[in-house]
Design an enzyme around this catalytic site. Structure first.
Site, PDB file in Angstrom:
ATOM      1  N   ASN A   9     -42.685  21.870 -16.504  1.00 53.54           N
ATOM      2  CA  ASN A   9     -41.909  21.527 -15.162  1.00 53.54           C
ATOM      3  C   ASN A   9     -40.489  21.014 -15.615  1.00 53.54           C
ATOM      4  OD1 ASN A   9     -41.278  20.544 -12.867  1.00 53.54           O
ATOM      5  ND2 ASN A   9     -42.593  18.979 -12.749  1.00 53.54           N
ATOM      6  N   TRP A  10     -39.856  22.098 -15.384  1.00 60.73           N
ATOM      7  CA  TRP A  10     -38.408  21.906 -15.754  1.00 60.73           C
ATOM      8  C   TRP A  10     -37.577  21.094 -14.674  1.00 60.73           C
ATOM      9  CZ3 TRP A  10     -36.519  27.219 -17.504  1.00 60.73           C
ATOM     10  CH2 TRP A  10     -37.129  28.051 -18.703  1.00 60.73           C
ATOM     11  N   LYS A  11     -38.163  20.696 -13.691  1.00 56.97           N
ATOM     12  CA  LYS A  11     -37.589  19.991 -12.549  1.00 56.97           C
ATOM     13  C   LYS A  11     -36.171  20.497 -12.253  1.00 56.97           C
ATOM     14  CE  LYS A  11     -40.819  16.210 -13.927  1.00 56.97           C
ATOM     15  NZ  LYS A  11     -40.887  14.725 -13.878  1.00 56.97           N
ATOM     16  N   HIS A  98     -46.714  17.301  -6.187  1.00 60.34           N
ATOM     17  CA  HIS A  98     -46.191  16.590  -7.298  1.00 60.34           C
ATOM     18  C   HIS A  98     -45.661  14.974  -6.950  1.00 60.34           C
ATOM     19  CE1 HIS A  98     -43.554  14.933 -10.729  1.00 60.34           C
ATOM     20  NE2 HIS A  98     -43.938  15.809 -11.332  1.00 60.34           N
ATOM     21  N   GLU A 100     -43.284  13.224  -7.356  1.00 64.32           N
ATOM     22  CA  GLU A 100     -41.688  13.325  -6.949  1.00 64.32           C
ATOM     23  C   GLU A 100     -41.654  13.729  -5.481  1.00 64.32           C
ATOM     24  OE1 GLU A 100     -39.917  14.989 -10.506  1.00 64.32           O
ATOM     25  OE2 GLU A 100     -40.439  13.299 -11.553  1.00 64.32           O
ATOM     26  N   GLU A 170     -51.664  13.238 -13.096  1.00 70.57           N
ATOM     27  CA  GLU A 170     -50.257  12.629 -13.534  1.00 70.57           C
ATOM     28  C   GLU A 170     -50.067  11.190 -12.906  1.00 70.57           C
ATOM     29  OE1 GLU A 170     -47.403  16.173 -14.440  1.00 70.57           O
ATOM     30  OE2 GLU A 170     -46.840  15.480 -12.625  1.00 70.57           O
ATOM     31  N   GLY A 176     -42.006  10.427 -16.819  1.00 70.41           N
ATOM     32  CA  GLY A 176     -40.765  10.416 -17.362  1.00 70.41           C
ATOM     33  C   GLY A 176     -40.285   9.102 -18.012  1.00 70.41           C
ATOM     34  N   SER A 215     -45.372  12.115 -19.596  1.00 73.08           N
ATOM     35  CA  SER A 215     -44.922  11.988 -21.089  1.00 73.08           C
ATOM     36  C   SER A 215     -45.581  12.487 -22.181  1.00 73.08           C
ATOM     37  CB  SER A 215     -44.594  10.074 -21.367  1.00 73.08           C
ATOM     38  OG  SER A 215     -43.566   9.609 -20.495  1.00 73.08           O
ATOM     39  N   GLY A 236     -43.209  17.823 -18.467  1.00 74.69           N
ATOM     40  CA  GLY A 236     -41.657  17.683 -17.903  1.00 74.69           C
ATOM     41  C   GLY A 236     -40.636  17.513 -19.033  1.00 74.69           C
ATOM     42  N   GLY A 237     -40.053  16.318 -19.304  1.00 79.56           N
ATOM     43  CA  GLY A 237     -39.203  16.340 -20.288  1.00 79.56           C
ATOM     44  C   GLY A 237     -39.205  17.042 -21.560  1.00 79.56           C
TER      45      GLY A 237
HETATM   46  P1  PGA Z   1     -42.454  13.832 -17.802  1.00 80.43           P
HETATM   47  O1  PGA Z   1     -42.985  14.700 -16.563  1.00 80.43           O
HETATM   48  O2  PGA Z   1     -43.315  14.892 -19.097  1.00 80.43           O
HETATM   49  O3  PGA Z   1     -41.192  14.090 -18.395  1.00 80.43           O
HETATM   50  O4  PGA Z   1     -43.238  12.734 -18.012  1.00 80.43           O
HETATM   51  C1  PGA Z   1     -44.195  15.053 -16.218  1.00 80.43           C
HETATM   52  C2  PGA Z   1     -44.268  15.937 -14.679  1.00 80.43           C
HETATM   53  O5  PGA Z   1     -43.634  15.085 -14.007  1.00 80.43           O
HETATM   54  O6  PGA Z   1     -44.851  16.896 -14.424  1.00 80.43           O
END
Ligand code: PGA
Length: 253
Positions: A9-11, A98, A100, A170, A176, A215, A236-237
């Protein structure tokens, strides 16, 4: 046997150059992996570019995931993108719910369920995210929160709809933050989710992939993915670095 799935997930990250470099790096590093299914999730703006790159020789084992969609197929919805549009670009998966989007864009359980149904109506596989906040975990409410989020979709779409869906656990406090859920904490919620679905439909519960996000990195992927009910990761990251992401994919292979 459920095939493991790792989704990046590159956001809201990436330029055209970075998208190209990342896809080339991931494609080259993961070319020999036979078991794991891998999807990358660029921004909606980069979907077309990513689709072209993924269709090219050497990268066609990579699937494409969108990060969001709107529930209506077309119309006067300024700034939105629909499921048929994503499908036309060869998108396979779309993330819905998600945290977010739930928190920053005020998406309700009902809105998430509508997106889930719209995705499936266009042949896309929704990746439904559920997860509790830190306060909810400290109150011992983790299971109740994720089950309520799941039930909102089951009520709207029916349990059978989960046959062509992916579930992502999640925990918000792990996204993050560098604070990963322990393998025991994650496995416990994954088990609760699967057992809950089994009460309505054992076949769906056995077949659905429940992936973990929050994470995930190369250093913890192997122990997370070795848990009985953890079928891969939503990353994500760590998905923004080709080498790190490939190493996570290897842990699932
Ligand atoms: P993260 O994000 O790996 O940076 O914690 C995961 C996500 O939000 O899908």
């Amino acid at each position: 046997m459920r095939q493991k799935l790792v989704v990046g997930n590159w956001k809201m990250h990436g330029s055209r150059t970075q998208v190209r470099q990342l896809i080339e790096g991931v494609a080259a590093g993961s070319a020999g992996l036979a078991q794991v299914e891998i999807a990358i999730g660029p921004t909606l703006l980069h979907i077309g570019l990513a689709a072209e790159l993924c269709a090219s020789k050497g990268a066609n084992h990579l699937k494409l995931a969108a990060q969001n969609l709107f529930a209506e197929p077309e119309g006067a919805f300024t700034g939105e993108v629909s499921a048929p549009m994503l499908a036309e670009y060869g998108v396979n998966y779309v993330i819905v719910g998600h945290s977010e989007r739930r928190e920053l864009f005020a998406e309700t359980d009902q809105a998430v369920a509508a997106k889930f149904k719209a995705a499936q109506a266009s042949g896309l596989i929704p990746i439904l995210c559920v997860g509790e906040s830190l306060a909810q975990r400290e109150q011992g409410a983790s299971a109740d929160v994720v089950l309520a989020q799941l039930d909102a979709v089951i009520e709207a779409a029916g349990i059978e709809a989960l046959q062509s869906a992916v579930l992502a656990y999640e925990p918000i406090w792990a996204i993050g933050t560098g604070k990963t859920a322990s393998k025991e904490q994650a496995q416990e919620i994954h088990r609760v989710l699967r057992e809950h679905m089994a009460k309505s439909n054992a076949t769906v519960a056995q077949g659905i992939r429940i992936i973990y996000g929050g994470s995930v990195k190369a250093a913890n992927a192997t122990e997370l993915f070795s848990q009985a009910d953890i079928d891969g990761g939503l990353v994500g990251g760590a998905s923004l670095k080709a080498e790190e992401f490939v190493s996570i994919c290897k842990s699932a292979d």
